[in-house]
Motif scaffolding. Structure first.
Motif, PDB file in Angstrom:
ATOM      1  N   PHE A  81      -9.853  -2.542  -2.091  1.00 10.27           N
ATOM      2  CA  PHE A  81      -9.094  -1.311  -2.295  1.00 10.27           C
ATOM      3  C   PHE A  81      -9.571  -0.598  -3.563  1.00 10.27           C
ATOM      4  CE2 PHE A  81      -6.533  -3.390   0.803  1.00 10.27           C
ATOM      5  CZ  PHE A  81      -5.865  -2.366   1.475  1.00 10.27           C
ATOM      6  N   ARG A  82      -9.408   0.713  -3.558  1.00  8.14           N
ATOM      7  CA  ARG A  82      -9.838   1.506  -4.716  1.00  8.14           C
ATOM      8  C   ARG A  82      -9.088   1.079  -5.974  1.00  8.14           C
ATOM      9  NH1 ARG A  82     -12.770   6.106  -3.686  1.00  8.14           N
ATOM     10  NH2 ARG A  82     -12.868   6.789  -1.501  1.00  8.14           N
ATOM     11  N   VAL A  83      -9.811   0.875  -7.048  1.00  4.16           N
ATOM     12  CA  VAL A  83      -9.214   0.568  -8.347  1.00  4.16           C
ATOM     13  C   VAL A  83      -9.817   1.513  -9.386  1.00  4.16           C
ATOM     14  CG1 VAL A  83      -8.725  -1.853  -7.824  1.00  4.16           C
ATOM     15  CG2 VAL A  83     -10.935  -1.235  -8.803  1.00  4.16           C
ATOM     16  N   THR A  84      -9.066   1.831 -10.402  1.00  5.86           N
ATOM     17  CA  THR A  84      -9.539   2.752 -11.446  1.00  5.86           C
ATOM     18  C   THR A  84      -9.990   2.024 -12.702  1.00  5.86           C
ATOM     19  OG1 THR A  84      -7.261   3.029 -12.218  1.00  5.86           O
ATOM     20  CG2 THR A  84      -8.082   4.634 -10.605  1.00  5.86           C
TER      21      THR A  84
ATOM     22  N   ALA B 216       0.827  -1.208   0.000  1.00  6.06           N
ATOM     23  CA  ALA B 216       0.000   0.000   0.000  1.00  6.06           C
ATOM     24  C   ALA B 216       0.860   1.256   0.000  1.00  6.06           C
ATOM     25  CB  ALA B 216      -0.939  -0.012   1.193  1.00  6.06           C
ATOM     26  N   MET B 217       1.950   1.239   0.784  1.00 11.32           N
ATOM     27  CA  MET B 217       2.831   2.403   0.857  1.00 11.32           C
ATOM     28  C   MET B 217       3.511   2.673  -0.476  1.00 11.32           C
ATOM     29  SD  MET B 217       4.587   1.957   4.625  1.00 11.32           S
ATOM     30  CE  MET B 217       5.744   3.295   4.331  1.00 11.32           C
ATOM     31  N   SER B 218       3.694   1.631  -1.267  1.00 10.36           N
ATOM     32  CA  SER B 218       4.314   1.805  -2.578  1.00 10.36           C
ATOM     33  C   SER B 218       3.280   2.121  -3.652  1.00 10.36           C
ATOM     34  CB  SER B 218       5.098   0.545  -2.960  1.00 10.36           C
ATOM     35  OG  SER B 218       4.222  -0.560  -3.148  1.00 10.36           O
ATOM     36  N   GLY B 219       2.017   2.263  -3.240  1.00 13.87           N
ATOM     37  CA  GLY B 219       0.960   2.617  -4.173  1.00 13.87           C
ATOM     38  C   GLY B 219       0.456   1.470  -5.007  1.00 13.87           C
ATOM     39  N   ASN B 220       0.703   0.233  -4.553  1.00 12.43           N
ATOM     40  CA  ASN B 220       0.301  -0.929  -5.346  1.00 12.43           C
ATOM     41  C   ASN B 220      -0.371  -1.988  -4.468  1.00 12.43           C
ATOM     42  OD1 ASN B 220       0.153  -2.721  -7.563  1.00 12.43           O
ATOM     43  ND2 ASN B 220       2.081  -3.687  -6.946  1.00 12.43           N
ATOM     44  N   PRO B 221      -1.479  -1.629  -3.794  1.00  9.18           N
ATOM     45  CA  PRO B 221      -2.153  -2.637  -2.968  1.00  9.18           C
ATOM     46  C   PRO B 221      -2.882  -3.645  -3.840  1.00  9.18           C
ATOM     47  CG  PRO B 221      -3.485  -0.660  -3.063  1.00  9.18           C
ATOM     48  CD  PRO B 221      -2.195  -0.339  -3.787  1.00  9.18           C
ATOM     49  N   PRO B 222      -3.147  -4.849  -3.314  1.00  7.77           N
ATOM     50  CA  PRO B 222      -3.986  -5.799  -4.063  1.00  7.77           C
ATOM     51  C   PRO B 222      -5.399  -5.247  -4.156  1.00  7.77           C
ATOM     52  CG  PRO B 222      -3.668  -6.550  -1.820  1.00  7.77           C
ATOM     53  CD  PRO B 222      -2.776  -5.360  -1.992  1.00  7.77           C
ATOM     54  N   SER B 223      -6.197  -5.781  -5.068  1.00  5.11           N
ATOM     55  CA  SER B 223      -7.557  -5.269  -5.201  1.00  5.11           C
ATOM     56  C   SER B 223      -8.458  -5.722  -4.064  1.00  5.11           C
ATOM     57  CB  SER B 223      -8.149  -5.687  -6.549  1.00  5.11           C
ATOM     58  OG  SER B 223      -7.921  -7.055  -6.806  1.00  5.11           O
ATOM     59  N   ALA B 224      -8.127  -6.841  -3.424  1.00  2.24           N
ATOM     60  CA  ALA B 224      -8.899  -7.325  -2.279  1.00  2.24           C
ATOM     61  C   ALA B 224      -7.940  -7.914  -1.261  1.00  2.24           C
ATOM     62  CB  ALA B 224      -9.923  -8.374  -2.716  1.00  2.24           C
ATOM     63  N   ALA B 225      -8.224  -7.706   0.008  1.00  3.31           N
ATOM     64  CA  ALA B 225      -7.344  -8.215   1.051  1.00  3.31           C
ATOM     65  C   ALA B 225      -8.161  -8.665   2.248  1.00  3.31           C
ATOM     66  CB  ALA B 225      -6.331  -7.154   1.487  1.00  3.31           C
TER      67      ALA B 225
END
Length: 424
Positions: free
Chosen positions: A311-314, A83-92
């Protein structure tokens, strides 16, 4: 113990869902959902495979992101890094108050459309629904409800030793000596902080009841944390080491369950995910193994709710895959198939439980009874009762006390009070 049977076959259920899902998949844009979770033991892996198959049957792809580690500590460390690197999974897999922590960071997506279509407000018990919302919006979906305060026992071991499953702590220690004399490990345990906390919170509940439990672990009340009852609970907790074996330090929880399954140990105090291991071994509740509330907690229920936060996805396709995952999780077919394998009970209480085993049926009845009797309490050990930083401090104190020959119960209680005051 009788010969192992094959685990339950879910093929017919999944085949029917796959056909239905494939028909519907042509109507949506296929996307990928990357799912972070810590379900890696035999029973857990089989359970999460059910959800993977259902998502793929609807035309989406499932990217598995499994991080081993019983209570999810390692998974949360990896999630924070991503998350800190701006790349969280779409679901956790995120449980309890941590859902609120992630929501406050503005990183979670909105599931209100899915919730409205599925009528989640009417479907879910309020205690479950509350955990899934942030600022009034659904951001997570519940998978199940686990009961933590379970005692698992091997009936053949007890029969061989000529003793009964204990219903009080006094009986536990008397029976434990007899089991040891008969050549068995009385209480299987894994010496990891979250496992120590799992046992400890059940002892606190048994001796202090739900009111003291809430005061100590939810309200972080100093008076409760240093009360005579808490001192008694700490003393009883440490005494349980007498019933464990020398190989306990660092042992994974499922290996302790295997000790009970294999007849090397008599008992284990663990949440009902342990039942998934018995199921995976082909054993039957009430015949090959016994489930009983931890001594003194028959009318109480420590709950742990597994859930997936989004998590938010575009990307539209990724969002479609997320919403499909959320919808599938609460559909009756998945809730029934998954929880029969996982060992838990459905997050929705309206399902037919006739196909569930006796332990699950008892768990649901006890959940409903505890809810009505106000003896339903969130698990401190499993991310339900307090913020993650407070929980971490409590874990350190509990496990250090449990493994220290010098720290007294009074000193441990004082440290819990200090940790709570810093949090406040």
């Amino acid at each position: 113990m009788r010969a192992f049977k094959q685990p339950p076959i879910l093929g017919k259920t999944l085949l029917g869902l796959a056909v239905a899902g494939t028909l519907g998949a042509t109507q949506v844009q296929a996307g990928e959902v990357e799912v972070l979770h810590w379900w890696t033991s035999g029973g857990e892996a089989q359970a999460v495979g059910v959800l993977k198959e259902l998502v793929e049957a609807e035309g989406h792809s499932w990217k598995d992101f499994a991080v081993a580690g019983g209570a999810g500590d390692s998974a949360m460390t990896v999630l924070k890094s991503r998350a800190m690197s701006g790349n969280p999974p779409s679901a956790a897999q995120i449980n309890g108050p941590e859902i609120q922590e992630w929501g406050e960071l503005g990183l979670l997506g909105n599931l209100d459309d899915v919730a409205e279509q599925g009528d989640w407000d009417a479907l879910l018990p309020e205690v479950v629904a509350d955990m899934m919302r942030h600022d009034g919006q659904y951001v997570a979906v519940p998978v199940n409800v686990h009961r933590v305060n379970w005692l698992w026992a091997n009936p053949e071991v007890f029969a061989d030793a000529g003793v009964e499953v204990p219903t009080s702590w006094d009986e536990m220690f008397v029976v434990g000596e007899q089991l040891r004399a008969a050549g068995y490990v009385p209480l299987a345990h894994g010496g990891q902080p979250w496992q120590d906390a799992t046992v400890f919170e059940s002892v606190v509940l048994s001796l202090g009841g739900s009111d003291l439990y809430r005061q100590a672990f939810v309200e972080l009340d100093a008076e409760a944390l240093e009360s005579d009852t808490m001192i008694e609970a700490l003393t009883t907790f440490k005494r349980l080491r007498e019933l464990m074996d020398d190989g306990m330090p660092g042992r994974d929880w499922n290996l302790s369950t295997s000790m009970v399954i294999g007849g090397h140990a008599a008992m284990q105090i663990m949440g009902d995910w342990a039942k998934g291991e018995f199921i995976a071994a082909g054993l039957e509740a009430g015949e090959d193994y016994v489930c009983a509330p931890v001594p003194g907690t028959a009318s109480d229920f420590i709950f742990n709710i597994d859930s997936f936060a989004m998590f938010r996805v575009t990307d539209d396709a990724a969002r479609e895959a997320q919403q499909t995952l959320a919808r599938l999780v609460l559909e009756p077919e998945f809730q029934s198939a998954f929880n029969q394998v996982k060992g838990s009970i459905p997050a929705r209480p309206d399902l037919d439980m006739s196909e569930f085993d006796s332990c699950a049926q008892q768990s649901l009845a006890d959940f409903q009874g505890a809810s009505e009797g106000n003896t339903l309490v969130p698990s401190m050990a499993h991310r339900m009762a307090m913020r993650s930083d407070v929980q971490g401090a409590f874990f350190d104190i509990i496990t250090n006390y449990f493994n220290s020959a010098d720290m007294t119960a009074e000193q441990a209680a004082e440290r819990l009070v200090r940790a709570a005051s810093v949090a406040g």
